[in-house]
Design a protein around this motif. Sequence first.
Motif, mmCIF file in Angstrom:
data_model
loop_
_atom_site.group_PDB
_atom_site.id
_atom_site.type_symbol
_atom_site.label_atom_id
_atom_site.label_comp_id
_atom_site.label_asym_id
_atom_site.label_seq_id
_atom_site.Cartn_x
_atom_site.Cartn_y
_atom_site.Cartn_z
ATOM 1 N N ALA A 161 1.448 -0.932 0.236
ATOM 2 C CA ALA A 161 0.231 0.125 -0.247
ATOM 3 C C ALA A 161 0.917 1.214 0.141
ATOM 4 N N TYR A 162 0.390 2.150 -0.730
ATOM 5 C CA TYR A 162 0.957 3.494 -0.988
ATOM 6 C C TYR A 162 -0.025 4.968 -0.463
ATOM 7 N N PHE A 163 0.968 5.956 -0.533
ATOM 8 C CA PHE A 163 -0.334 6.919 -0.272
ATOM 9 C C PHE A 163 0.240 8.025 -0.994
ATOM 10 N N THR A 164 -1.037 8.962 -1.791
ATOM 11 C CA THR A 164 -0.092 9.983 -2.492
ATOM 12 C C THR A 164 -1.105 11.158 -1.779
ATOM 13 N N ILE A 165 -0.379 12.795 -2.064
ATOM 14 C CA ILE A 165 -1.365 13.488 -1.363
ATOM 15 C C ILE A 165 -1.351 14.320 -2.246
ATOM 16 N N ASP A 166 -3.228 14.804 -2.368
ATOM 17 C CA ASP A 166 -2.212 16.281 -3.454
ATOM 18 C C ASP A 166 -2.599 17.955 -1.987
ATOM 19 N N ALA A 167 -3.346 18.384 -2.919
ATOM 20 C CA ALA A 167 -2.673 20.188 -1.893
ATOM 21 C C ALA A 167 -3.627 19.749 -1.239
ATOM 22 N N GLY A 168 -3.873 19.316 -0.533
ATOM 23 C CA GLY A 168 -4.715 18.920 0.886
ATOM 24 C C GLY A 168 -4.360 18.034 2.077
ATOM 25 N N PRO A 169 -5.701 18.278 3.258
ATOM 26 C CA PRO A 169 -5.208 16.806 4.250
ATOM 27 C C PRO A 169 -5.154 15.917 4.009
ATOM 28 N N ASN A 170 -6.487 15.310 3.194
ATOM 29 C CA ASN A 170 -6.938 14.222 3.041
ATOM 30 C C ASN A 170 -5.997 13.166 1.831
ATOM 31 N N VAL A 171 -6.083 11.893 2.032
ATOM 32 C CA VAL A 171 -4.996 10.812 1.400
ATOM 33 C C VAL A 171 -5.043 10.144 0.518
ATOM 34 N N LYS A 172 -4.859 9.586 -0.625
ATOM 35 C CA LYS A 172 -5.525 8.754 -1.956
ATOM 36 C C LYS A 172 -4.321 7.478 -1.569
ATOM 37 N N VAL A 173 -4.317 5.929 -0.979
ATOM 38 C CA VAL A 173 -4.221 5.652 -0.550
ATOM 39 C C VAL A 173 -4.134 4.477 -1.829
ATOM 40 N N ILE A 174 -2.853 4.005 -2.236
ATOM 41 C CA ILE A 174 -3.051 2.584 -3.292
ATOM 42 C C ILE A 174 -3.035 1.952 -3.011
ATOM 43 N N CYS A 175 -3.540 0.475 -3.147
ATOM 44 C CA CYS A 175 -3.500 -1.544 -3.496
ATOM 45 C C CYS A 175 -3.437 -1.612 -4.230
ATOM 46 N N GLN A 176 -3.369 -2.877 -4.155
ATOM 47 C CA GLN A 176 -3.816 -3.693 -5.122
ATOM 48 C C GLN A 176 -5.582 -4.254 -4.302
ATOM 49 N N PRO A 177 -5.900 -4.592 -5.727
ATOM 50 C CA PRO A 177 -7.165 -5.204 -5.700
ATOM 51 C C PRO A 177 -7.752 -6.366 -4.686
ATOM 52 N N LYS A 178 -6.426 -7.544 -4.176
ATOM 53 C CA LYS A 178 -6.822 -8.351 -3.368
ATOM 54 C C LYS A 178 -6.692 -8.170 -1.944
ATOM 55 N N ASP A 179 -5.838 -6.419 -2.136
ATOM 56 C CA ASP A 179 -5.796 -6.100 -0.226
ATOM 57 C C ASP A 179 -6.353 -4.913 -0.400
ATOM 58 N N GLU A 180 -7.471 -4.551 -1.079
ATOM 59 C CA GLU A 180 -8.664 -3.613 -0.480
ATOM 60 C C GLU A 180 -9.467 -3.772 0.227
ATOM 61 N N GLN A 181 -10.043 -4.388 0.558
ATOM 62 C CA GLN A 181 -10.910 -5.189 2.220
ATOM 63 C C GLN A 181 -9.993 -4.329 3.146
ATOM 64 N N ILE A 182 -8.743 -5.147 2.816
ATOM 65 C CA ILE A 182 -7.946 -5.281 4.543
ATOM 66 C C ILE A 182 -7.521 -3.534 4.444
ATOM 67 N N VAL A 183 -6.865 -2.702 3.343
ATOM 68 C CA VAL A 183 -6.592 -2.014 3.582
ATOM 69 C C VAL A 183 -7.918 -0.995 3.812
ATOM 70 N N LYS A 184 -9.106 -0.807 3.173
ATOM 71 C CA LYS A 184 -10.173 -0.205 3.735
ATOM 72 C C LYS A 184 -10.762 -0.384 5.507
ATOM 73 N N MET A 185 -10.197 -1.761 6.062
ATOM 74 C CA MET A 185 -10.351 -1.378 7.164
ATOM 75 C C MET A 185 -9.365 -1.090 8.090
ATOM 76 N N SER A 186 -8.560 -0.986 7.749
ATOM 77 C CA SER A 186 -7.444 -0.434 8.598
ATOM 78 C C SER A 186 -7.035 1.220 8.627
ATOM 79 N N MET A 187 -7.983 1.743 7.816
ATOM 80 C CA MET A 187 -8.284 2.752 7.559
ATOM 81 C C MET A 187 -9.040 3.586 8.780
ATOM 82 N N GLN A 188 -10.477 2.528 8.067
ATOM 83 C CA GLN A 188 -11.570 2.844 9.376
ATOM 84 C C GLN A 188 -11.277 2.427 10.657
ATOM 85 N N GLN A 189 -10.649 2.241 11.448
ATOM 86 C CA GLN A 189 -9.813 2.087 12.485
ATOM 87 C C GLN A 189 -9.168 2.240 12.973
ATOM 88 N N ILE A 190 -8.609 4.253 12.294
ATOM 89 C CA ILE A 190 -7.996 4.936 12.585
ATOM 90 C C ILE A 190 -9.240 6.185 12.833
#
Length: 326
Positions: free
Chosen positions: A277-306
């Motif tokens: 998983a990797y992040f990118t950030i535009d001109a703002g505070p929100n973060v875009k996280v790029i991952c592979q589709p097979k890891d999508e749900q794990i990454v989403k759940m991990s983000m939601q736990q923050i």
Amino acid sequence: MKITARAHTNIALIKYWGKRNEQLFLPMNNSISITLDQFYTTTSVTFREDLMADSFILNGSEMDGQETGKISGYLNLIREKAGRSEYAVIESINNVPTAAGFASSASGFAALAAAATKAIGLNYSGADLSRIARFGSGSACRSIYGGFVEWNKGVLEDGTDSFAEQIIDESQWDVSILSVMVEPKPKKVLSREGMQRTVETSAFYSGWLETIDADLHFTREAIQERDFEKLGTVLEHNALKMHATMLGSNPPFFYWTGATLDVMHRVQELRDSGIQAYFTIDAGPNVKVICQPKDEQIVKMSMQQIPSVQDVFVCHPGPGVSYIAE
């Protein structure tokens, strides 16, 4: 004739930061983006001889003079190219959650460019449509195409060689793009102001430009080879370098919040655990996280736990401009 067009928003993997010409929307460097499947603008344009002024209706509400004036100014360019003078009714529906850091200007002006040029009788497609979309919003030139797209900065003073081209379409490589919303408030330093300040005053800006060609080269290679690790590594590094240029500006500024750092740290923890998983950030505070589709749900759940994360939106590569029959 009423013409309706739809265009999707995009996120930049390799950023453009700074313009060499503000009036012509010419960037200092090339950029590479992904068009997104979930968020789009649908716009209808009808030129009519009986109108005394343009009418702009956004999400069912008539816009005020200032907002309509921006659209009229853009349509004047199209009217001039077509040799026509009729005013237009513009009806636009935005399906873009701007609070999540997805700028609606890219999809908005791409859809407007496509609908307006066709409605007025200009047979534009590809590079020509990308060029004219650029005059509304720089990133709109990339939303003309689906999938992975590169915006060529061009070198000519008149900007005719500055337009976007598709690298591969949306069907050729599926990746997951998660927009992690941490702050819905408007940013204090607008992108245009931030770019200008950085170009004019940042001690680090020359270093940013010196590394862009290498970033572009590795990104093109990663896309052609479908090498996700290479893509993620370069896009994350590119975003961090862009934000570093802002810290070197006078006065310095930054878009991150504590919550932004929370997400960045969580992405690094995911990588340490073996999930790409990797992040990118535009001109703002929100973060875009790029991952592979097979890891999508794990990454989403991990983000939601923050605790500081307010919402997570999931996208994949989406299509370019399309026309919708009435």
